[in-house]
Design an enzyme around this catalytic site. Sequence first.
Site, PDB file in Angstrom:
ATOM      1  N   PRO A 155     -13.191 -39.111  37.690  1.00 54.90           N
ATOM      2  CA  PRO A 155     -12.052 -38.423  38.338  1.00 54.90           C
ATOM      3  C   PRO A 155     -11.089 -39.548  38.003  1.00 54.90           C
ATOM      4  O   PRO A 155      -9.533 -39.910  37.549  1.00 54.90           O
ATOM      5  CB  PRO A 155     -12.191 -38.166  39.708  1.00 54.90           C
ATOM      6  CG  PRO A 155     -13.868 -37.436  39.853  1.00 54.90           C
ATOM      7  CD  PRO A 155     -14.390 -38.547  38.636  1.00 54.90           C
ATOM      8  N   TYR A 156     -11.242 -40.931  38.076  1.00 49.94           N
ATOM      9  CA  TYR A 156     -10.401 -42.019  38.046  1.00 49.94           C
ATOM     10  C   TYR A 156     -10.307 -41.936  36.422  1.00 49.94           C
ATOM     11  O   TYR A 156      -8.494 -42.211  36.683  1.00 49.94           O
ATOM     12  CB  TYR A 156     -11.264 -43.095  38.228  1.00 49.94           C
ATOM     13  CG  TYR A 156     -10.403 -44.628  38.410  1.00 49.94           C
ATOM     14  CD1 TYR A 156      -8.576 -44.217  39.231  1.00 49.94           C
ATOM     15  CD2 TYR A 156     -10.662 -45.329  37.887  1.00 49.94           C
ATOM     16  CE1 TYR A 156      -8.785 -46.031  38.821  1.00 49.94           C
ATOM     17  CE2 TYR A 156      -9.821 -46.831  37.687  1.00 49.94           C
ATOM     18  CZ  TYR A 156      -8.912 -46.780  37.918  1.00 49.94           C
ATOM     19  OH  TYR A 156      -8.008 -48.153  38.072  1.00 49.94           O
ATOM     20  N   ALA A 157     -10.955 -42.360  36.018  1.00 45.30           N
ATOM     21  CA  ALA A 157     -10.316 -42.622  34.261  1.00 45.30           C
ATOM     22  C   ALA A 157     -10.014 -41.174  33.438  1.00 45.30           C
ATOM     23  O   ALA A 157      -9.018 -41.639  33.122  1.00 45.30           O
ATOM     24  CB  ALA A 157     -12.002 -42.710  33.395  1.00 45.30           C
ATOM     25  N   SER A 159      -7.534 -39.742  34.774  1.00 48.53           N
ATOM     26  CA  SER A 159      -5.886 -40.009  35.427  1.00 48.53           C
ATOM     27  C   SER A 159      -5.655 -41.380  34.977  1.00 48.53           C
ATOM     28  O   SER A 159      -4.551 -41.269  34.055  1.00 48.53           O
ATOM     29  CB  SER A 159      -6.123 -39.989  37.009  1.00 48.53           C
ATOM     30  OG  SER A 159      -6.723 -41.303  37.447  1.00 48.53           O
TER      31      SER A 159
END
Length: 247
Positions: A155-157, A159
């Site tokens: 999820p972070y990557a 974004s």
Amino acid sequence: MSTSTSTTRVALVTGGSGGIGRAVVERLAADGFAVAVHYAGNHATAEALVAEIEAAGGQAIAVGGDVADEEAMAAVLDATEAAFGGIDVVVNTAGIMVIGPVATFDLADLDRMHRTNVRGAFVVAQQAARRVRPGGAIIGFSTSQTRLQHPGYAPYAASKAAVEAITLVLARELRGKDITVNAVAPGPTATPLFLDGKDEQTISTLAGLAPLERLGTPDDVAETVAFLAGPARWVNGQIIYLNGGIA
């Protein structure tokens, strides 16, 4: 706050009151920039940093607002221009990180993270593209996790992959404006937020990933940001991975 002279370059640093953002602010101020220190919620910390910069003979103001709110960020850039006469560099360090596996990830956390990291990055880039003066630079923040593909970071990557796409396209859209657009992509970096909750074994393992066998520091990141903000006029449309050789 002192009034900027016509020869002083001006930088806005989002998320500038702590962590990597603070190191970027301190480095740019040391390099002679007048700096607008942006904060999302911690006004007192930002004002304390401004006071430190002014005590050292520099120029700074604190500016607050939600990076994903276009009106708030327009007001932040207005305040920066009013204080210093213009804007030469915008550095968008603001971001949040929530990790977890795709299969069980809370979509409310996804929405919250992407609002700051994707919409926020777009809003800041949009305002910067409208305001930065010729000879200036726009610098975004991605992550080495877009290459490392460690479980839990999807999820972070995702974004931050959006930040890379915005960066690469905006660099081409600003053809003829004499404005560079780049992003830095740090790997494991020894900030209080990163170290919080990690035991010594975990930290040692992460430090050992790089051939240089240590974690990055906020100053390592700030050094590259200062290069992009200042002398690096032929570096444009690039994602620079700052991870000691992990990937």
